[in-house]
Design a protein around this motif. Sequence first.
Motif, short mmCIF file in Angstrom:
data_model
loop_
_atom_site.label_atom_id
_atom_site.label_comp_id
_atom_site.label_asym_id
_atom_site.label_seq_id
_atom_site.Cartn_x
_atom_site.Cartn_y
_atom_site.Cartn_z
N ASP A 1 30.84 38.36 -25.72
CA ASP A 1 31.96 37.98 -26.57
C ASP A 1 31.39 37.53 -27.91
O ASP A 1 30.64 36.55 -27.97
N PRO A 2 31.71 38.21 -29.01
CA PRO A 2 31.13 37.84 -30.30
C PRO A 2 31.46 36.42 -30.73
O PRO A 2 30.73 35.83 -31.53
N ASP A 3 32.56 35.87 -30.21
CA ASP A 3 32.94 34.50 -30.56
C ASP A 3 32.28 33.46 -29.67
O ASP A 3 32.47 32.25 -29.89
N ASP A 4 31.56 33.91 -28.66
CA ASP A 4 30.89 32.98 -27.74
C ASP A 4 29.40 33.33 -27.70
O ASP A 4 28.96 34.20 -26.95
N PRO A 5 28.58 32.66 -28.50
CA PRO A 5 27.15 32.99 -28.53
C PRO A 5 26.47 32.82 -27.18
O PRO A 5 25.46 33.47 -26.92
N ALA A 6 27.02 31.97 -26.31
CA ALA A 6 26.40 31.77 -25.00
C ALA A 6 26.55 32.99 -24.11
O ALA A 6 25.84 33.12 -23.11
N SER A 7 27.46 33.89 -24.44
CA SER A 7 27.67 35.09 -23.62
C SER A 7 26.70 36.21 -23.95
O SER A 7 26.65 37.21 -23.23
N LEU A 8 25.92 36.06 -25.02
CA LEU A 8 25.07 37.16 -25.48
C LEU A 8 23.74 37.18 -24.74
O LEU A 8 23.04 36.16 -24.67
N TYR B 1 21.06 25.73 -20.94
CA TYR B 1 20.96 26.56 -22.13
C TYR B 1 22.02 26.16 -23.15
O TYR B 1 23.22 26.14 -22.84
N THR B 2 21.57 25.84 -24.35
CA THR B 2 22.48 25.49 -25.44
C THR B 2 22.21 26.39 -26.62
O THR B 2 21.07 26.50 -27.08
N ILE B 3 23.23 27.06 -27.12
CA ILE B 3 23.08 27.90 -28.30
C ILE B 3 24.22 27.60 -29.26
O ILE B 3 25.41 27.67 -28.88
N ASN B 4 23.87 27.22 -30.45
CA ASN B 4 24.86 26.87 -31.49
C ASN B 4 25.92 25.92 -30.97
O ASN B 4 27.12 26.07 -31.22
N GLY B 5 25.47 24.94 -30.20
CA GLY B 5 26.38 23.89 -29.74
C GLY B 5 27.08 24.15 -28.43
O GLY B 5 27.76 23.26 -27.91
N ARG B 6 26.95 25.33 -27.84
CA ARG B 6 27.60 25.64 -26.56
C ARG B 6 26.56 25.56 -25.45
O ARG B 6 25.49 26.14 -25.56
N THR B 7 26.92 24.90 -24.36
CA THR B 7 25.97 24.66 -23.28
C THR B 7 26.46 25.28 -21.98
O THR B 7 27.63 25.16 -21.61
#
Length: 499
Positions: free
Chosen positions: A155-162, A216-222
């Motif tokens: 999901d491009p809006d969810d960096p944690a999904s990449l 895992y935290t990426i751009n504030g999402r854990t």
Amino acid sequence: MEPPKPLLRHRIPVRLRHYWKLLAVLAAVIVVTGALFGGVRIRPYITGDTTVMTSQITDNIAGRVDLFDPTVAHSLTVDITAAEYRDMLDTYARDDEKKWVSADVTIDGTVINDVAVRLKGNSTLMALRGDEHKPPWARDGAPPPPPDFVFVSADPDDPASLPLLLSFNEFVDGRGYQGMTELSVRPGAPVLNEALALSLTRDTGQPTQRYAYVTYTINGRTTTRLVLEHPDETYAETLFDSPGYLYKADAFSYLEFVGTDQSAYAEQFKQINSADNGNLQPIINFVQWLDGADQAEFDAHLADWLEVESFARYVATQNLLCNGDDMAGPGQNYYLWYDLDTKKFTVVSWDLNLAMQGKPDIGPFDKVSMPGPPPGMRLPGAPGDAPPGDGPPGDGPPEMAPPFDGPPPGPDGRRPRIGNPLKSRFLESPTFRPLYEQAYWELFDRIYGNGRAHALLDEIAATVPVTPGLTKEDLQAAVARLHDWIDARTAALRAKRPR
């Protein structure tokens, strides 16, 4: 602080081979000097035509704890600026290019700046290309898939999904972390099937990759993620005791002879180590022989080209783990190791995220299909009375799609092919069939028959962190589902075992 200067890679022509003793002494001096001044690791070895010296990591970041120590809780934080993040996604959507961007990374408390990050994968990334390229379950308005669904969409809006690949030396020459230059962040959570498949492969004495679960935290999402060592030059040169070349098969590769020009294979196989000194000639020689070998030649001389006992174990393991995305799947997921001493190939497993899924009752010689779409979802053009696929269990109507046959074509129109001539001919050979069957049931006893898969699953589950992206209840449910699958697989194979 200036980045360390890259080491030169040396190639010494055959005319100097008479001085190999002097060169060996010189190489030893370089190794000792490197150990005393800067930690340089150089592994020299001599081939028939060339003395190859491989320089690797010159700045090895030790970290605070071993990343692959399962007794320690691990964390990984990735920070990418908004501009770099958007550039990475836009470049992929526009050009199908996985562009490296810069990020600040923290691993178990150790901060590493200017780490290169790029997208990784194929089918997982389809959702980033626009709705017309997305698989049906990722399209706008599609119902959410069930929890067991194995295909995770980015999901491009969810960096944690990449799914991401981290490179420590792409922007800083010679830098590594705990002996690695690259680290892979897998999508989804808790993906116990992949971790268990990796552990079982290792547990049966076969080459594989190390892994760890991290917060895992990426751009504030854990969330919770599985991270794997990515096969790089260091990995290649510690995989076996003897020197050799490691090649990665591309998703569009196929073990077929297309001429003697090496450029014809350059997009099919990537050489991982000694790329400056090696070449693709060993693969060309092998596929040329394979293409011209009739049944008698294949049976009589395959062992001159391939470690057949190891290959029997590889093929048996993929079936036992129900992995439909191995060297014969749409991803052509495997590595080839060419041993410079024996002049033989070994197949190394890779990308086991679809293992231990789908129907658990396939037999030793049954085709393993990739898991299908969610219950009730039909692929475009699928007939209303299509037979059920291999998707996760559910209460969907009978008009399910046939088993998923891989990602849709890319922007260039190419689509991965299913099958592999080496694997299919090996299984069909009356000479190698007994070798395969012996390996199969020996591995069955070690994986399922003695309860090892259940025990390893519980050990792995104890290392998985509970995070905002993975609740304790979801983790427990995933563990229970995989235990049930193991039970079903064990019972089905016991019923099929020759008496």
